[in-house]
Design an enzyme around this catalytic site. Structure first.
Site, short mmCIF file in Angstrom:
data_model
loop_
_atom_site.label_atom_id
_atom_site.label_comp_id
_atom_site.label_asym_id
_atom_site.label_seq_id
_atom_site.Cartn_x
_atom_site.Cartn_y
_atom_site.Cartn_z
N PHE A 206 -5.76 -13.58 12.72
CA PHE A 206 -5.04 -12.29 12.63
C PHE A 206 -5.77 -11.43 11.61
O PHE A 206 -5.86 -11.78 10.44
CB PHE A 206 -3.58 -12.49 12.19
CG PHE A 206 -2.80 -11.20 12.25
CD1 PHE A 206 -2.05 -10.86 13.36
CD2 PHE A 206 -2.84 -10.29 11.19
CE1 PHE A 206 -1.35 -9.65 13.43
CE2 PHE A 206 -2.16 -9.08 11.25
CZ PHE A 206 -1.42 -8.77 12.37
N ASP A 315 -11.60 -12.51 5.21
CA ASP A 315 -10.39 -11.70 5.16
C ASP A 315 -9.36 -12.40 4.26
O ASP A 315 -8.74 -13.38 4.66
CB ASP A 315 -9.85 -11.54 6.59
CG ASP A 315 -8.53 -10.78 6.65
OD1 ASP A 315 -7.95 -10.52 5.59
OD2 ASP A 315 -8.09 -10.46 7.77
N LYS A 346 -1.92 -6.60 0.63
CA LYS A 346 -0.72 -7.38 0.30
C LYS A 346 -0.51 -7.53 -1.22
O LYS A 346 -0.31 -6.54 -1.90
CB LYS A 346 -0.78 -8.74 1.00
CG LYS A 346 -0.71 -8.57 2.54
CD LYS A 346 -0.12 -9.77 3.20
CE LYS A 346 -0.26 -9.73 4.70
NZ LYS A 346 0.98 -9.60 5.41
N THR A 370 -8.89 10.28 4.06
CA THR A 370 -8.38 11.29 3.12
C THR A 370 -8.01 10.68 1.77
O THR A 370 -8.51 11.10 0.73
CB THR A 370 -7.14 12.00 3.72
OG1 THR A 370 -7.51 12.55 4.97
CG2 THR A 370 -6.63 13.09 2.79
C1 PLP Z 1 -5.21 -12.09 7.16
C2 PLP Z 1 -4.65 -10.75 7.46
N1 PLP Z 1 -5.48 -9.72 7.68
C3 PLP Z 1 -5.02 -8.48 7.94
C4 PLP Z 1 -3.67 -8.22 7.99
C5 PLP Z 1 -3.19 -6.83 8.30
O1 PLP Z 1 -2.61 -6.27 7.18
P1 PLP Z 1 -1.61 -5.02 7.34
O2 PLP Z 1 -0.38 -5.55 7.98
O3 PLP Z 1 -1.41 -4.55 5.93
O4 PLP Z 1 -2.30 -4.02 8.16
C6 PLP Z 1 -2.76 -9.27 7.78
C7 PLP Z 1 -1.31 -9.02 7.85
O5 PLP Z 1 -0.50 -9.90 7.93
C8 PLP Z 1 -3.26 -10.57 7.50
O6 PLP Z 1 -2.45 -11.59 7.30
#
Ligand code: PLP
Length: 489
Positions: A206, A315, A346, A370
């Protein structure tokens, strides 16, 4: 200073059954959860109906009373007190209404930075370079540059662009000028200006919900249905057998199989004329079910990325900011060099990505929007990092994590037909229920007993407490969890 403000309100049950008071890291927390109404209560139901008339609000679980919520306790609009092990999808670093966070905007200059939100890429305030250095770079995973963004998805989305831009820079070599053909073709989404390149991601990953990140997200169909996407390579992420110590041979073979597939896909896509410019990976696949992989897997992945000239993006949107017992989860992996890009959001409160000098675009406005984040958030992050250091919260996470993990292992032993595969690092932990239905039932029943917890993947219960979650909170969680499992038997 902070130590003096501690209040003695938590409690631990000692082996002899006596209760010992312990210091709570956030003053004013209730002693324990207290659910007075049905869940959801009448006020949450009323507000849900009102909200649903305005917007699709089927995901709303509870309306929060953010005036009263405190520390590790989420208090809802019906006055129910919940111990929060999920923290707004893993995004509350040191609990609700932490005094150090509340103090931030009592400083007029910080309040003015919040009110006069600048376009940070064009008109930043005089404080901006200093804050990037003293706040964000002070916790950098050994990467010299940082770019700020607003959320996890847009951090990844923009970091992907950096991977492509850098890949093309390497292809161009000395000749850095864009051709007229490139300039014309990119305007109509055609090669060579908009080149045929791809990013390799993993099944179960994800990375967000914007168009490119969604192309690398593979955790739930409902996130992707009806949205056109990109034919980019997707490899299998290791699926381990548990307990890890008893399955080392199989799990090692699983690593080797997955790495071989990564390499195969890179070769295949090169042959197809869509070379892999980067590999994007979570240190622990979170939304996809808390799937973890070994340090050796990540070391192997980095070697493959280097071999084929692809950038490695880790990530850390969910795993970052201390929850695994280190500031960055990938620091557990002993990588030879830092990854090329590390994205965050987060618990970091502001989004963005750290990157190597090589990943820095040579021209301005290529990675840009922006606001580029929000200076207000960097002041909150500054307060969080101060508390993290003063209260040694990484050590706390490791202590709490040990208590939680050994407690969940114990429950797994007591209820082997219901639970399996306890795993994770620090207090970033998960356990599987034997069926999807049982997992959902457990989450619901925990909530009725005053515990907010989260699910991920098909079977997993995940814990994402704040860094101020302590052993006495862990004991409350384990006690309620045991009650729920006993009632299931
Ligand atoms: C590993 C990871 N990357 C990216 C995201 C996306 O973040 P956002 O919901 O702030 O767009 C999440 C969200 O749960 C995540 O767990």
């Amino acid at each position: 200073m902070l130590a003096r403000r501690l209040q003695y309100i938590g409690h631990n049950t000692l082996k002899n059954g006596n209760i010992r008071s312990v210091a709570s890291l956030v003053p004013g927390e209730p002693k324990e959860p207290n659910v007075k109404t049905e869940v959801p209560g009448p006020e949450t139901k009323r507000l849900s109906e009102e909200l649903n008339k305005i917007t699709q609000s089927g995901s709303v679980q509870l309306f929060g009373d953010y005036d009263k919520s405190i520390g590790n306790y989420f208090i809802d609009v019906d006055g129910n007190i919940f111990l929060d092990t999920f923290t707004q999808i893993s995004s509350v670093p040191i609990g609700y209404n932490h005094p150090e966070m509340l103090k931030v905007f009592t400083d007029q200059s910080k309040l003015k930075a919040l009110v006069n939100r600048p376009a940070l890429g064009v008109f930043p305030g005089d404080y901006w370079p200093g804050k990037l250095k003293s706040v964000l770079l002070s916790v950098s995973p050994n990467l010299p540059n940082v770019m700020t963004m607003m959320c996890g998805s847009c951090s990844n989305e923009n970091a992907y662009k950096a991977l492509f831009i850098t890949y093309r820079k390497h292809q161009r070599g000395e000749n850095i000028d864009f051709t007229e053909e490139e300039k014309a073709s990119c305007m109509v989404n055609k090669a060579p200006g908009a080149p045929h390149l791809s990013l390799l991601s993993f099944h179960g990953a994800f990375h967000g919900r914007t168009m490119a990140t969604l192309a690398t997200t593979h955790s739930k169909a409902i996130h992707k249905l009806d949205v056109p996407s990109l034919d980019w390579p997707i490899a299998h992420f290791p699926q381990y057998k548990y307990p890890l110590e008893e399955n080392t041979r199989d799990n090692k073979a699983e690593d080797a199989k997955c790495l071989a597939e990564v390499e195969d896909l890179i070769v295949q896509y090169e042959r197809k004329g869509v070379p892999v410019a980067g590999i994007v990976v979570e240190p622990i696949q979170s939304e996809g079910g808390d799937n973890e992989a070994s340090p050796e897997f990540f070391q192997g992945l980095q070697n493959i990325a280097k071999k084929y000239g692809a950038g490695l993006l880790i990530d850390e949107v969910q795993t970052g900011a201390g929850a695994t017992g280190k500031m960055w989860c990938h620091e557990h992996f002993g990588l030879e060099t830092p990854p090329d890009i590390v994205t965050f959001s987060k618990k970091m409160l502001i989004g963005g990505f750290y990157h190597s000098l090589d990943e820095r675009p040579q021209q301005p406005y290529r990675i840009f929007n922006t606001w580029l984040g929000d200076p207000g958030k960097i002041f909150l992050l500054e307060a969080f990092i101060k508390v993290l250091r003063e209260q040694n919260l990484l050590e706390q996470v490791n202590k709490t994590g040990e208590r939680l993990k050994s407690g969940i292992f114990q429950l797994e032993k007591e209820f082997p037909a219901l639970l399996n595969s306890t795993r994770g690092r620090g207090s970033f932990l998960a356990v599987n229920a034997s069926t999807h239905q049982l997992r959902d039932d457990i989450l619901e029943r925990l909530k009725k007993k005053g515990i907010i917890s989260g699910g991920c993947g098909d079977h997993s219960i995940r814990l994402r407490p704040s860094l101020t979650f302590q052993e006495h909170h862990a004991d409350i969680f384990l006690d309620r969890f045991r009650q729920v499992l006993k009632e299931t038997k």
